[in-house]
Design a protein around this motif. Structure first.
Motif, mmCIF file in Angstrom:
data_model
loop_
_atom_site.group_PDB
_atom_site.id
_atom_site.type_symbol
_atom_site.label_atom_id
_atom_site.label_comp_id
_atom_site.label_asym_id
_atom_site.label_seq_id
_atom_site.Cartn_x
_atom_site.Cartn_y
_atom_site.Cartn_z
ATOM 1 N N GLY A 20 54.350 25.547 51.564
ATOM 2 C CA GLY A 20 54.601 26.175 52.857
ATOM 3 C C GLY A 20 53.346 26.529 53.624
ATOM 4 O O GLY A 20 53.407 27.207 54.651
ATOM 5 N N THR A 21 52.198 26.122 53.130
ATOM 6 C CA THR A 21 50.941 26.359 53.839
ATOM 7 C C THR A 21 50.370 25.003 54.249
ATOM 8 O O THR A 21 50.928 23.962 53.921
ATOM 9 N N ASP A 22 49.299 25.029 54.932
ATOM 10 C CA ASP A 22 48.618 23.794 55.314
ATOM 11 C C ASP A 22 47.576 23.382 54.276
ATOM 12 O O ASP A 22 46.723 22.555 54.554
ATOM 13 N N TYR A 23 47.644 23.986 53.094
ATOM 14 C CA TYR A 23 46.646 23.722 52.064
ATOM 15 C C TYR A 23 47.230 22.876 50.935
ATOM 16 O O TYR A 23 48.412 22.973 50.617
ATOM 17 N N SER A 24 46.375 22.106 50.318
ATOM 18 C CA SER A 24 46.761 21.299 49.163
ATOM 19 C C SER A 24 46.254 21.994 47.902
ATOM 20 O O SER A 24 45.420 22.899 47.971
ATOM 21 N N PRO A 25 46.740 21.559 46.742
ATOM 22 C CA PRO A 25 46.169 22.101 45.502
ATOM 23 C C PRO A 25 44.653 21.895 45.433
ATOM 24 O O PRO A 25 43.937 22.756 44.929
ATOM 25 N N GLY A 26 44.178 20.791 45.974
ATOM 26 C CA GLY A 26 42.729 20.552 45.991
ATOM 27 C C GLY A 26 41.994 21.603 46.802
ATOM 28 O O GLY A 26 40.917 22.069 46.416
ATOM 29 N N ALA A 27 42.576 21.986 47.937
ATOM 30 C CA ALA A 27 41.977 23.037 48.757
ATOM 31 C C ALA A 27 41.988 24.367 48.010
ATOM 32 O O ALA A 27 41.034 25.143 48.089
ATOM 33 N N PHE A 28 43.068 24.627 47.284
ATOM 34 C CA PHE A 28 43.149 25.834 46.465
ATOM 35 C C PHE A 28 41.969 25.875 45.503
ATOM 36 O O PHE A 28 41.272 26.887 45.401
ATOM 37 N N TYR A 29 41.754 24.766 44.795
ATOM 38 C CA TYR A 29 40.685 24.729 43.796
ATOM 39 C C TYR A 29 39.290 24.732 44.421
ATOM 40 O O TYR A 29 38.314 25.020 43.742
ATOM 41 N N HIS A 30 39.226 24.436 45.689
ATOM 42 C CA HIS A 30 37.943 24.580 46.385
ATOM 43 C C HIS A 30 37.584 26.065 46.518
ATOM 44 O O HIS A 30 36.416 26.439 46.490
ATOM 45 N N HIS A 31 38.598 26.908 46.674
ATOM 46 C CA HIS A 31 38.394 28.346 46.865
ATOM 47 C C HIS A 31 38.477 29.155 45.567
ATOM 48 O O HIS A 31 37.836 30.199 45.447
ATOM 49 N N PHE A 32 39.302 28.695 44.637
ATOM 50 C CA PHE A 32 39.535 29.448 43.400
ATOM 51 C C PHE A 32 39.403 28.525 42.200
ATOM 52 O O PHE A 32 39.865 27.392 42.228
ATOM 53 N N ALA A 33 38.850 29.041 41.125
ATOM 54 C CA ALA A 33 38.724 28.252 39.902
ATOM 55 C C ALA A 33 40.068 28.086 39.206
ATOM 56 O O ALA A 33 40.322 27.083 38.552
ATOM 57 N N ASN A 34 40.937 29.096 39.382
ATOM 58 C CA ASN A 34 42.232 29.073 38.701
ATOM 59 C C ASN A 34 43.162 30.117 39.323
ATOM 60 O O ASN A 34 42.776 30.853 40.235
ATOM 61 N N LYS A 35 44.363 30.199 38.795
ATOM 62 C CA LYS A 35 45.374 31.134 39.298
ATOM 63 C C LYS A 35 44.930 32.589 39.114
ATOM 64 O O LYS A 35 45.178 33.436 39.980
ATOM 65 N N ALA A 36 44.271 32.881 38.009
ATOM 66 C CA ALA A 36 43.820 34.258 37.752
ATOM 67 C C ALA A 36 42.824 34.715 38.811
ATOM 68 O O ALA A 36 42.898 35.851 39.294
ATOM 69 N N GLU A 37 41.902 33.838 39.171
ATOM 70 C CA GLU A 37 40.928 34.188 40.215
ATOM 71 C C GLU A 37 41.633 34.438 41.548
ATOM 72 O O GLU A 37 41.276 35.353 42.292
ATOM 73 N N CYS A 38 42.651 33.653 41.832
ATOM 74 C CA CYS A 38 43.441 33.862 43.046
ATOM 75 C C CYS A 38 44.129 35.225 43.012
ATOM 76 O O CYS A 38 44.149 35.942 44.010
ATOM 77 N N LEU A 39 44.683 35.572 41.852
ATOM 78 C CA LEU A 39 45.340 36.877 41.728
ATOM 79 C C LEU A 39 44.376 38.002 42.059
ATOM 80 O O LEU A 39 44.727 38.939 42.769
ATOM 81 N N TRP A 40 43.140 37.921 41.560
ATOM 82 C CA TRP A 40 42.165 38.978 41.844
ATOM 83 C C TRP A 40 41.820 39.030 43.328
ATOM 84 O O TRP A 40 41.592 40.115 43.872
ATOM 85 N N ALA A 41 41.835 37.905 44.008
ATOM 86 C CA ALA A 41 41.638 37.916 45.461
ATOM 87 C C ALA A 41 42.813 38.617 46.138
ATOM 88 O O ALA A 41 42.630 39.363 47.108
ATOM 89 N N VAL A 42 44.015 38.393 45.624
ATOM 90 C CA VAL A 42 45.200 39.066 46.170
ATOM 91 C C VAL A 42 45.121 40.569 45.905
ATOM 92 O O VAL A 42 45.456 41.385 46.778
ATOM 93 N N ILE A 43 44.667 40.958 44.723
ATOM 94 C CA ILE A 43 44.512 42.384 44.410
ATOM 95 C C ILE A 43 43.529 43.031 45.390
ATOM 96 O O ILE A 43 43.786 44.122 45.905
ATOM 97 N N ASP A 44 42.425 42.371 45.663
ATOM 98 C CA ASP A 44 41.461 42.888 46.647
ATOM 99 C C ASP A 44 42.098 42.998 48.024
ATOM 100 O O ASP A 44 41.898 43.986 48.742
ATOM 101 N N TYR A 45 42.866 41.989 48.395
ATOM 102 C CA TYR A 45 43.561 41.996 49.690
ATOM 103 C C TYR A 45 44.538 43.164 49.761
ATOM 104 O O TYR A 45 44.592 43.885 50.764
ATOM 105 N N ARG A 46 45.319 43.373 48.711
ATOM 106 C CA ARG A 46 46.280 44.483 48.686
ATOM 107 C C ARG A 46 45.561 45.824 48.835
ATOM 108 O O ARG A 46 46.035 46.711 49.539
ATOM 109 N N ARG A 47 44.417 45.964 48.183
ATOM 110 C CA ARG A 47 43.652 47.210 48.303
ATOM 111 C C ARG A 47 43.200 47.412 49.744
ATOM 112 O O ARG A 47 43.272 48.505 50.289
#
Length: 184
Positions: A20-47
């Motif tokens: 549902g975004t304009d991003y591909s899994p490849g774009a995801f991995y450009h920004h994050f090494a894995n799902k856990a790293e993404c979660l920590w970005a979300v935690i920072d965002y929530r804060r």
């Protein structure tokens, strides 16, 4: 945040995150090494989006506001910023079950928890300074109780499929009870 909140950490995949975004899994991995790293970005965002309880304290006039109104406003604002992701305690439990054995995870989660407690403790100190809560009580202890209650209720509500629209009122009521408990 929405995907982790609705599916949990364990069931969420990178494909789910980018769906549902304009991003591909490849774009995801450009920004994050894995799902856990993404979660920590979300935690920072929530804060960042939830505004600390200290900010709320400076925005409201305690002279013209009751303790009930201050606490209700705090939870209403918190609920609005969560964007429907009320199951966050369960997300964090799933994250810990998947990664708790990794070096540094315990420390990172402990630091996060301490930050949450300090945010609430600042709010409690504000209430104490304005004679709305017993100033003799340890603000950090009270904040720990409030956070534990909120996490416990969120877990209970998730397990028992309680309508999230009830969260602010229930959390406000429980928090008021904790704030009003006299020192023994």
């Amino acid at each position: 945040m929405q995907t982790f909140g609705s599916q949990g950490y364990a069931r969420t995949t990178v494909a789910d995150i980018v769906a549902g975004t304009d991003y591909s899994p490849g774009a995801f991995y450009h920004h994050f090494a894995n799902k856990a790293e993404c979660l920590w970005a979300v935690i920072d965002y929530r804060r960042d989006i939830r505004k600390s309880w200290a900010d709320l304290a400076t925005e409201l006039d305690p002279a013209g506001t009751t303790l009930e109104e201050l606490v209700a406003e705090a939870y209403a604002r918190l609920s609005a910023t969560l964007e429907g992701t009320h199951a966050w305690t369960m997300v964090m439990v799933e994250y810990y079950r998947a990664h708790g054995h990794e070096p540094g995870v315990d420390r990172r989660l402990a630091e996060l928890y301490e930050q949450w407690i300090e945010e609430v403790a600042v709010f409690v100190r504000f209430l104490q300074a304005n004679d709305l809560v017993d100033p003799e009580r340890n603000a950090t202890t009270v904040a720990s109780q409030v956070v534990a209650f909120a996490e416990g209720y969120a877990t209970h509500a998730m397990v028992h499929d309680i309508d999230p629209s009830h969260y602010p009122a229930v959390l406000a009521d429980g928090t008021l009870r904790l704030l009003r408990t006299e020192r023994r």
